[in-house]
Structure formats: C-alpha cells, structure tokens
Design an enzyme around this catalytic site. Structure first.
Site, PDB file in Angstrom:
ATOM      1  N   ASP A  35      -1.130 -10.759   7.765  1.00  0.00           N
ATOM      2  CA  ASP A  35       0.240 -11.036   7.285  1.00  0.00           C
ATOM      3  C   ASP A  35       1.157 -11.401   8.447  1.00  0.00           C
ATOM      4  O   ASP A  35       2.054 -12.231   8.321  1.00  0.00           O
ATOM      5  CB  ASP A  35       0.796  -9.840   6.494  1.00  0.00           C
ATOM      6  CG  ASP A  35       0.715  -8.508   7.225  1.00  0.00           C
ATOM      7  OD1 ASP A  35      -0.085  -8.369   8.175  1.00  0.00           O
ATOM      8  OD2 ASP A  35       1.464  -7.582   6.848  1.00  0.00           O
TER       9      ASP A  35
ATOM     10  N   THR B 192       5.077  -2.272   3.670  1.00  0.00           N
ATOM     11  CA  THR B 192       4.613  -0.892   3.795  1.00  0.00           C
ATOM     12  C   THR B 192       4.967  -0.368   5.190  1.00  0.00           C
ATOM     13  O   THR B 192       5.458   0.751   5.350  1.00  0.00           O
ATOM     14  CB  THR B 192       3.093  -0.828   3.575  1.00  0.00           C
ATOM     15  OG1 THR B 192       2.789  -1.479   2.352  1.00  0.00           O
ATOM     16  CG2 THR B 192       2.605   0.596   3.572  1.00  0.00           C
TER      17      THR B 192
END
Ligand SMILES: Nc1ncnc2c1ncn2[C@@H]1O[C@H](COP(=O)(O)OP(=O)(O)OP(=O)(O)O)[C@@H](O)[C@H]1O
Ligand SMILES: CC(C)(CO)[C@@H](O)C(=O)NCCC(=O)O
Ligand SMILES: [K+]
EC number: 2.7.1.33
Length: 258
Positions: A109, A132
C-alpha cells in the site's frame, strides 16, 4: 474493465475502472478465510445492483495481508480468466525506485501510495495514509520511495485504550469541543485527536528538516479530513489515492508487456 483491489488489514476496497475513471467502489472487511466463490457472489450482486455489466478483463491487487492473496488470485483466474498483477510480487514492475535497506519488504500500500503521489503531485512528497496504521511515505525528487514512518492508527489507539483499561469504553474518534475533557469519553477523544494532530505535525516537520527541503504533504484515508478541519496539516487530500496508484501501476505493466 479493470478491477482494482486494495486490501488493508481492516478493510478491503474493490473499485471498477473503465479506463478513464472509477465507476463504482465497494468496501468489505478483510477476512483471509473468504473464498474466491464468496468474492464472486458478493461483487457480482453489487455490480448488478448498480447495473454495471460484469465484464472484468483485468485485475490489479495490493494486499498488506499476505494470506488473502491466494483466494484473490483464484477469484481472478476462475471467474475472469486473468492473471492478476499483484504489487510487490514477481511480475509486477513499479514505475519508481525503492531505496530502502536490503531485505525490507515495504508494504505494498505504501508503494502504491508513492506511485500515486508521484503521478499526481511530482516529487518531494510526504504521503500520509490513515489506515489501520498511520503511515508516512517519503517520496524523493525523482519519485523513489525512500522510507518513512509507521505509527499506530487512530482507531487502533482508541481500541488499545479500551482493551487495556477496564474503565475505558469503546470510543469513536471526533474533534472534542475542549482540550480539557470533563468526562471520560471527552478525555479519550482529546488525547487521541490532539495527540494525533501533534504526531502528524511533528513527524512532517522532522522529515522536512532531515531532508533539508520543502516537501508537500499529501493525505489519504477516511480520517484525514477530520484532522484537516481542525488544523492545516496537509497540502492535498485524495480519497482515492491508493486506487489511483493501482491504475497507474496497472497501465505501466500493460505498456511493458505490449
Ligand atoms: N468521521 C469518522 N469517524 C470515525 N471513523 C471514520 C470517520 N471517517 C472515516 N472513518 C473510518 O475511517 C476508515 C478509513 O478507511 P481506510 O481505508 O482509510 O482505512 P482502513 O480501512 O480502516 O484501514 P486499512 O486500509 O489498513 O484496512 C474507515 O474504517 C471508516 O469507517
Ligand atoms: C504498515 C502497514 C500495516 C500499513 O498498511 C503496511 O504497509 C505493512 O504491513 N507494511 C510492512 C512494513 C513496511 O512497510 O515497512
Ligand atoms: K488503506
């Protein structure tokens, strides 16, 4: 059409890209047990609901959870007869260099965010992603990923307080009215909200000082606007930054193959 899948540790986002824009986006909880058949039933019922024809020809995936990739590959192969491009895996080239310590497996990511940031905003960037974890990806003048910062995510910090302290409830993040809380929830919100504002400001300032140059700060992730409302932390916000990066990587690999 291209199906782009951004799988984070909490949520997985599926977007349909028609070659020039995203025509639909859906979000589901990340669960490594989910099978190819389950993905297919879920996705096609949503596509039908939106009256989008199910004619996916290509799939590109970024996954921070290694275990989910197997079933996503089966999903692409069984239902769309295509081999997905998986960021960070053999067969996926990146349009930017990755300059980190040997043996470091950078989160896909973060690589995708780097590519997207460079494509949209050029070089000398700090890309902040509130997922997260809250990540800061440093993008060099030439677009290379040269490292960054990993901090605990906003919701993770609140959950940690709740899980560790018997008297602290589950709380959602929001901007508290006052810094000095007069009840437990307000105290917790203040700690995490203003603590986070400080964290982002300090880390960005120190990155700029360490690099000795001006850098633009790009943000993404659902919580970025909440912080930006209170304090001017970011130069740009792009909700679909990671998805945009996936399309750039897809096109780059397609062009290499042709
Ligand atoms: N005002 C808000 N208050 C609380 N939560 C919010 C708010 N706005 C967005 N969110 C949440 O922020 C999250 C943003 O999603 P994002 O894709 O950035 O990260 P994630 O899915 O939590 O993490 P990961 O990508 O690591 O799985 C979502 O869970 C969304 O529900
Ligand atoms: C930091 C997270 C969890 C953020 O999603 C992800 O990018 C990841 O698992 N990274 C691996 C370690 C690294 O990026 O250096
Ligand atoms: K994310």
């Amino acid at each position: 059409m291209l199906l782009a899948i951004d799988c984070g540790n909490t949520n997985t986002v599926f977007s349909i890209y028609d070659g020039s824009e995203f025509i639909a986006t859906w979000r589901t909880a990340t669960e490594w047990q989910r099978t190819a058949d389950q993905y297919y039933v879920w996705l096609t019922s949503l596509m039908r609901f939106e009256k989008i024809e199910v004619d996916i020809t290509d799939v590109v995936i970024s996954s921070t959870v290694p275990r989910v990739v197997f079933n996503l590959r089966v999903f692409a192969d069984r239902y769309f007869h295509t081999r997905p491009i998986v960021v960070g895996k053999a067969g996926c080239a990146l349009p930017v260099e990755v300059r980190v310590d040997a043996g470091t497996a950078v989160g896909p990511d973060r690589l995708v965010n780097t590519v997207a940031g460079h494509d949209l905003f050029g070089g000398d960037l700090i890309v902040v992603d509130f997922g997260t974890a809250t990540t800061f990806d440093v993008v060099d003048t030439d677009g290379a990923y040269i490292g960054g910062v990993i901090a605990p995510g906003v919701n993770l910090s609140l959950e940690a307080l709740h899980n560790a302290a018997a008297a602290l409830p589950h709380v959602d993040i929001s901007q508290p009215e006052h810094v000095v809380g007069t009840n437990t929830v307000a105290c917790m919100q203040s700690g995490v909200f203003w603590g986070y504002v400080g964290l982002v400001r300090e880390i960005c300032a120190r990155i700029k000082a360490e690099r000795g140059r001006e850098m633009r700060v790009i943000s993404t992730g659902g919580l970025a606007p909440l912080f930006q409302q209170a304090v001017d932390l970011f130069d740009e916000f792009r909700d679909d930054l990671t998805m945009h990066g996936l399309t750039v990587i897809y096109k780059y690999n397609k062009d290499l193959a042709d």
